[in-house]
Enzyme design. Structure first.
Site, PDB file in Angstrom:
ATOM      1  N   HIS A 191      -2.547  11.289   1.270  1.00  0.00           N
ATOM      2  CA  HIS A 191      -1.987  10.971   2.576  1.00  0.00           C
ATOM      3  C   HIS A 191      -1.354  12.233   3.149  1.00  0.00           C
ATOM      4  O   HIS A 191      -0.133  12.322   3.343  1.00  0.00           O
ATOM      5  CB  HIS A 191      -0.957   9.839   2.458  1.00  0.00           C
ATOM      6  CG  HIS A 191      -0.637   9.175   3.762  1.00  0.00           C
ATOM      7  ND1 HIS A 191      -0.747   7.821   3.950  1.00  0.00           N
ATOM      8  CD2 HIS A 191      -0.208   9.680   4.944  1.00  0.00           C
ATOM      9  CE1 HIS A 191      -0.391   7.512   5.192  1.00  0.00           C
ATOM     10  NE2 HIS A 191      -0.054   8.627   5.808  1.00  0.00           N
ATOM     11  N   GLU A 197      -6.743   8.351   6.973  1.00  0.00           N
ATOM     12  CA  GLU A 197      -7.034   8.867   8.310  1.00  0.00           C
ATOM     13  C   GLU A 197      -7.737  10.220   8.271  1.00  0.00           C
ATOM     14  O   GLU A 197      -7.256  11.214   8.829  1.00  0.00           O
ATOM     15  CB  GLU A 197      -5.746   8.978   9.127  1.00  0.00           C
ATOM     16  CG  GLU A 197      -5.219   7.664   9.631  1.00  0.00           C
ATOM     17  CD  GLU A 197      -3.947   7.807  10.439  1.00  0.00           C
ATOM     18  OE1 GLU A 197      -3.481   6.783  10.963  1.00  0.00           O
ATOM     19  OE2 GLU A 197      -3.403   8.934  10.535  1.00  0.00           O
ATOM     20  N   ASN A 224      -6.924   2.254  10.440  1.00  0.00           N
ATOM     21  CA  ASN A 224      -5.599   2.357  11.048  1.00  0.00           C
ATOM     22  C   ASN A 224      -5.772   2.264  12.558  1.00  0.00           C
ATOM     23  O   ASN A 224      -6.675   2.899  13.125  1.00  0.00           O
ATOM     24  CB  ASN A 224      -4.922   3.679  10.702  1.00  0.00           C
ATOM     25  CG  ASN A 224      -4.549   3.778   9.239  1.00  0.00           C
ATOM     26  OD1 ASN A 224      -4.765   2.850   8.465  1.00  0.00           O
ATOM     27  ND2 ASN A 224      -3.993   4.911   8.845  1.00  0.00           N
ATOM     28  N   TYR A 231      -3.461   1.867  16.391  1.00  0.00           N
ATOM     29  CA  TYR A 231      -2.194   1.749  17.110  1.00  0.00           C
ATOM     30  C   TYR A 231      -2.373   1.513  18.602  1.00  0.00           C
ATOM     31  O   TYR A 231      -1.446   1.052  19.259  1.00  0.00           O
ATOM     32  CB  TYR A 231      -1.335   2.996  16.877  1.00  0.00           C
ATOM     33  CG  TYR A 231      -0.821   3.073  15.465  1.00  0.00           C
ATOM     34  CD1 TYR A 231       0.311   2.370  15.079  1.00  0.00           C
ATOM     35  CD2 TYR A 231      -1.493   3.804  14.491  1.00  0.00           C
ATOM     36  CE1 TYR A 231       0.768   2.406  13.783  1.00  0.00           C
ATOM     37  CE2 TYR A 231      -1.041   3.840  13.186  1.00  0.00           C
ATOM     38  CZ  TYR A 231       0.091   3.146  12.834  1.00  0.00           C
ATOM     39  OH  TYR A 231       0.535   3.173  11.538  1.00  0.00           O
ATOM     40  N   ARG A 241       0.856  -1.182   0.000  1.00  0.00           N
ATOM     41  CA  ARG A 241       0.000   0.000   0.000  1.00  0.00           C
ATOM     42  C   ARG A 241       0.895   1.235   0.000  1.00  0.00           C
ATOM     43  O   ARG A 241       1.779   1.371   0.850  1.00  0.00           O
ATOM     44  CB  ARG A 241      -0.900   0.011   1.236  1.00  0.00           C
ATOM     45  CG  ARG A 241      -1.752   1.276   1.369  1.00  0.00           C
ATOM     46  CD  ARG A 241      -2.535   1.275   2.672  1.00  0.00           C
ATOM     47  NE  ARG A 241      -3.330   2.496   2.794  1.00  0.00           N
ATOM     48  CZ  ARG A 241      -3.223   3.375   3.790  1.00  0.00           C
ATOM     49  NH1 ARG A 241      -2.342   3.172   4.764  1.00  0.00           N
ATOM     50  NH2 ARG A 241      -3.984   4.443   3.833  1.00  0.00           N
ATOM     51  N   GLU A 244      -3.075   0.077   8.649  1.00  0.00           N
ATOM     52  CA  GLU A 244      -1.882   0.376   9.445  1.00  0.00           C
ATOM     53  C   GLU A 244      -2.054  -0.211  10.837  1.00  0.00           C
ATOM     54  O   GLU A 244      -3.085  -0.026  11.476  1.00  0.00           O
ATOM     55  CB  GLU A 244      -1.655   1.889   9.582  1.00  0.00           C
ATOM     56  CG  GLU A 244      -1.298   2.610   8.299  1.00  0.00           C
ATOM     57  CD  GLU A 244      -0.992   4.078   8.546  1.00  0.00           C
ATOM     58  OE1 GLU A 244      -0.573   4.429   9.676  1.00  0.00           O
ATOM     59  OE2 GLU A 244      -1.189   4.883   7.626  1.00  0.00           O
TER      60      GLU A 244
END
Length: 459
Positions: free
Chosen positions: A156, A202, A344, A346, A112, A414
Site C-alpha cells: 500500500h 490502487e 476503490n 470515491y 482489510r 474502499e
C-alpha cells in the site's frame, strides 16, 4: 508537539454509520428498515468490512527493527500539506487489541489492512525481522479470536527506502524478484489464517501519483508535467514502466501463491484498482469515444492485461513505443493471475474529447488519453470541503467491469466521504456521510440485482 497522521478517529465514524445503516435486522428485504434496505437484502455470503493501510495506522515507525519506507522519508521532509507524519499515527502497533475489540463491537465481518514491507524485511530483501512477524501474527490472531476475517494487502505505497535508493524501486525489473520473496514470507507465515490476499493497492493511482504528478513518494516527474517543481524523473515514460513492472510482480506473485500455497491454504489472490465512474460530458460521438478511451486508460491499463493478456489498443496506438510490451510468456502469466479484482471508488470524472493533445510531441498519460477530465470526486488522502458523492458512479463501474471483463469477483475495498476537519470537529450529526454511505450501498445493491459478481463492501 508534532502533528501526526491519524485516521482511526475518522475511521470509526463511517464504520459505525455502516452498522446503523444496515441494522441488525433479520427481516426479509421486502420489509426493509427505515434506510430502505437491510443486511438481509444482500446475498448470504456478502461481506461488510472496513480497511486501513499500515503507514496510516500503525505508528511505531522506527521501533522493533522497522526501517524507513519511502513514506517515512517523504513526510519527514515536510512534504505533507499539514506537515504530518506517521511516526505515531493511530498507534495500532501498540493498540491493536483495543482496535480489534471496537471492530468486533461494531459488527464487522472483515478487516482489510496492509503489511509494511520494511517491518517484515527491513532491508527490502534478506533477513526477516522476527518482531515484525510477531506484530502481524498478534493482529491476525486477535482478529480471528473475535471472528473477524483478515484481508491482507501486501503493498500500500510504502516501499522500503533501501530498494528505492538501490535501484529506483518500481522502475527496475529487480523489484519483481524482491516482491516475490517478500510475498513468499507473508504467505508462509500468515497464510494459515489469511485466505484473501491483495498484491498492490490502487496500482493505477500509485504510478500516476508517484511517477507523473509527483503527489506521492518517490515524487518523480518531468517538466512541464507534475503538480510541483520536478527535479527528477520522466513523466512521459516512467508511469508506463512502473505499471508494467507492477503487473509482472503481481502476476509472478500470484503464480507463486497458486503453485505453492493455494491448494493447502484454500485462499484467493487479486489486485486493486481505483475506478472513477467515468461519465461523458455531452452525447456527442467524440465525447462517447473519449469516455471509452478514458476507461481504457484508467482501468483497462491494468485490467486488460489481467483479463485479456495485453494493453488496450487505444493505449498502444496513442502511447506507441513508450508503452512496454509483454512477451507471450508474460502475457499468459498476467492473464491468469487474478482470482478477484479489488475496486476503490470515491467519485466521478466527467470526460470531454481532446484530440488536439495528440499533436503535442512530448506527452504524458493525460495527453496520451486525448480526453479532458472534469473532476467531481474527492481523494481520501486530501482534506477537502464536504463532498456529497455521486452513487451512480460506483454502480456504473461495477456494471462496466461486469460487461467488459466477464463479470469477475469484485471486492469494493474502499469507499467513503472526505469531509473538512471543521465539519468533523463541530458536529456529530453527520448527515452528509450518512447520505453518502446510504446512496452508495444502495448502488451496490442495484448492481447486485443486475448480476454483478460483487462479494463485499468496505468503508
Amino acid at each position: 508537539m508534532k502533528k501526526v497522521l491519524c485516521i482511526f478517529s475518522s475511521f470509526w465514524s463511517p464504520v459505525i454509520l455502516l452498522h446503523v445503516l444496515l441494522g441488525g435486522s433479520l427481516e426479509l428485504c421486502t420489509g426493509q428498515n427505515e434506510n430502505g434496505f437491510s443486511r438481509n437484502c444482500f446475498p448470504p455470503n456478502f461481506i461488510f468490512g472496513a480497511g486501513s493501510s499500515a503507514y496510516q495506522v500503525e505508528g511505531a515507525a522506527y521501533e522493533d527493527g522497522k526501517t524507513p519506507s519511502i513514506w517515512d522519508t517523504f513526510t519527514h521532509a515536510g512534504k505533507m500539506p499539514d506537515k504530518s507524519n506517521g511516526d505515531i499515527a493511530a498507534d495500532q502497533y501498540h493498540r491493536y487489541k483495543v482496535n480489534v475489540k471496537l471492530m468486533a463491537d461494531t459488527g464487522l465481518d472483515i478487516y482489510r489492512f496492509s503489511i509494511s514491507w520494511s517491518r517484515i524485511i527491513p532491508n527490502g530483501r534478506g533477513p526477516i525481522n522476527p518482531k515484525g512477524l510477531e506484530y502481524y501474527n498478534n493482529l491476525i490472531n486477535e482478529l480471528t479470536i473475535h471472528g473477524i476475517e483478515p484481508h491482507v494487502t501486501l503493498f500500500h505505497y510504502d516501499l522500503p527506502r533501501t530498494l528505492e535508493d538501490e535501484y529506483k524501486g518500481w522502475l527496475s525489473r529487480k523489484i519483481v524478484k524482491d516482491f516475490i520473496a517478500y510475498a513468499d514470507v507473508c504467505f508462509k507465515e500468515f497464510g494459515d489464517r489469511v485466505t484473501t490476499w491483495t498484491t498492490i493497492n490502487e496500482a493505477n493511482v500509485f504510478v500516476l501519483g508517484s511517477y507523473q504528478m509527483r503527489y506521492n513518494p518517490p515524487q518523480r516527474c518531468s517538466l512541464p508535467f507534475g503538480a510541483r517543481n520536478c527535479t527528477s524523473g520522466n513523466s512521459t515514460t516512467e508511469p508506463y514502466i512502473a505499471a508494467h513492472n507492477i503487473l509482472l510482480a503481481h502476476a509472478s506473485t500470484a503464480r507463486l501463491y497458486k503453485n505453492k500455497y493455494q491448494d493447502k491454504q484454500h485462499g484467493v489472490i487479486g489486485i486493486n484498482l481505483m475506478t472513477y465512474g467515468i461519465n461523458l460530458l455531452t452525447n456527442s460521438i467524440e465525447d462517447i469515444a473519449a469516455t471509452r478511451r478514458a476507461n481504457e486508460f484508467y482501468v483497462g491499463w491494468f485490467a486488460d492485461p489481467l483479463f485479456f493478456g495485453d494493453y488496450p489498443e487505444s493505449m498502444k496506438r496513442n502511447v506507441g513505443s513508450r508503452l512496454p510490451s509483454f512477451t507471450p510468456y508474460e502475457a499468459k502469466l498476467v492473464r491468469v493471475s487474478c482470482d478477484f479484482l479489488g475496486v476503490n471508488h470515491y467519485g466521478m470524472l466527467n470526460i470531454k474529447d481532446n484530440p488536439e493533445s495528440l499533436k503535442i510531441q512530448q506527452r504524458d498519460f493525460n495527453l496520451d488519453m486525448a480526453a479532458l477530465q472534469i473532476a467531481d470526486w474527492s481523494s481520501p488522502g486530501v482534506v477537502l470541503p464536504d463532498f456529497p458523492g455521486t452513487p451512480s458512479g460506483l454502480q456504473r463501474d461495477l456494471e462496466y467491469i461486469k460487461q467488459v471483463y466477464r463479470n469477475p469477483p469484485i471486492y469494493i475495498h474502499e469507499n467513503g466521504q472526505t469531509s473538512s476537519r471543521a465539519a468533523r470537529d463541530t458536529s456529530i450529526n453527520d448527515t452528509s456521510r450518512v447520505a453518502y454511505l446510504k446512496g452508495y450501498i444502495e448502488g451496490v445493491l442495484d448492481a447486485l440485482r443486475n448480476g454483478s459478481n460483487t462479494k463485499g463492501y468496505f468503508t
